[in-house]
Design a protein around this motif. Sequence first.
Motif, PDB file in Angstrom:
ATOM      1  N   PRO A 139       0.829  -1.211   0.000  1.00  0.00           N
ATOM      2  CA  PRO A 139       0.000   0.000   0.000  1.00  0.00           C
ATOM      3  C   PRO A 139       0.866   1.264   0.000  1.00  0.00           C
ATOM      4  N   ALA A 140       0.373   2.287  -0.636  1.00  0.00           N
ATOM      5  CA  ALA A 140       1.115   3.548  -0.751  1.00  0.00           C
ATOM      6  C   ALA A 140       1.484   4.111   0.617  1.00  0.00           C
ATOM      7  N   ALA A 141       0.639   3.900   1.606  1.00  0.00           N
ATOM      8  CA  ALA A 141       0.899   4.429   2.947  1.00  0.00           C
ATOM      9  C   ALA A 141       2.148   3.803   3.575  1.00  0.00           C
ATOM     10  N   LEU A 142       2.530   2.630   3.102  1.00  0.00           N
ATOM     11  CA  LEU A 142       3.702   1.954   3.664  1.00  0.00           C
ATOM     12  C   LEU A 142       4.959   2.113   2.806  1.00  0.00           C
ATOM     13  N   GLN A 143       4.852   2.793   1.679  1.00  0.00           N
ATOM     14  CA  GLN A 143       6.029   3.029   0.841  1.00  0.00           C
ATOM     15  C   GLN A 143       7.038   3.853   1.642  1.00  0.00           C
ATOM     16  N   GLY A 144       8.277   3.405   1.665  1.00  0.00           N
ATOM     17  CA  GLY A 144       9.322   4.115   2.395  1.00  0.00           C
ATOM     18  C   GLY A 144       9.348   3.817   3.884  1.00  0.00           C
ATOM     19  N   PHE A 145       8.476   2.929   4.342  1.00  0.00           N
ATOM     20  CA  PHE A 145       8.461   2.546   5.754  1.00  0.00           C
ATOM     21  C   PHE A 145       9.806   1.910   6.095  1.00  0.00           C
ATOM     22  N   SER A 146      10.437   2.382   7.140  1.00  0.00           N
ATOM     23  CA  SER A 146      11.770   1.861   7.480  1.00  0.00           C
ATOM     24  C   SER A 146      11.744   1.123   8.817  1.00  0.00           C
ATOM     25  N   ILE A 147      12.457   0.019   8.829  1.00  0.00           N
ATOM     26  CA  ILE A 147      12.574  -0.804  10.031  1.00  0.00           C
ATOM     27  C   ILE A 147      14.061  -0.991  10.323  1.00  0.00           C
TER      28      ILE A 147
END
Length: 196
Positions: A139-147
Amino acid sequence: MPVLLLWALLHLWVGWRIVPALPGVVVPAVVTAMLLASLLLVPMAFWGRRGGDRRTADRWSWAGMLAMGAFSPLIVLTLLRELGLPLARWAWPEASGALTTASATAVPLLSAAFVAWGVVGARRTAAVRDVVVPIAGLPAALQGFSIVQISDIHVGPTIKRPYVQAIVDAVNRLQPDAVAITGDQVDGRVQGLAED
């Protein structure tokens, strides 16, 4: 007790296979002393924290862990020598004596080099590796989500607060969306880490 017996037998085996082939008098004496120290220090890594002064216990643990780290490559290199030496003697029969001495000398020297490399590496703050994980249909909302994933810190007698703080500072500089802590975080009992 079976573990201690195995530990003693491994030391005897390494000594039996390496020490007689070493040159001179001093080198065999030094390697024998190192084997005896390892034999005695490693159990102290586990028993040293059972009571008494905490600083002294941590020093015993440090020495025992270092001895364990030194003995591990010694076992492997001795085994490799045992497997490779007959082949080398077959290939170069005229150099059999030199091969025996050189390989026996190489085992503790290489082991010491591995230990030095390991100690230097272990005392450095962990390296940051940036890994991009492509996920189809994310989903676009999770694009670039970093862990940030942290593993195997082993806080205890050899790893103290300054090392952990350096890791925390490095993680905070990355400004991740989430932090995943995996692996062995503690060596010993959590209750004993308050001052660490």
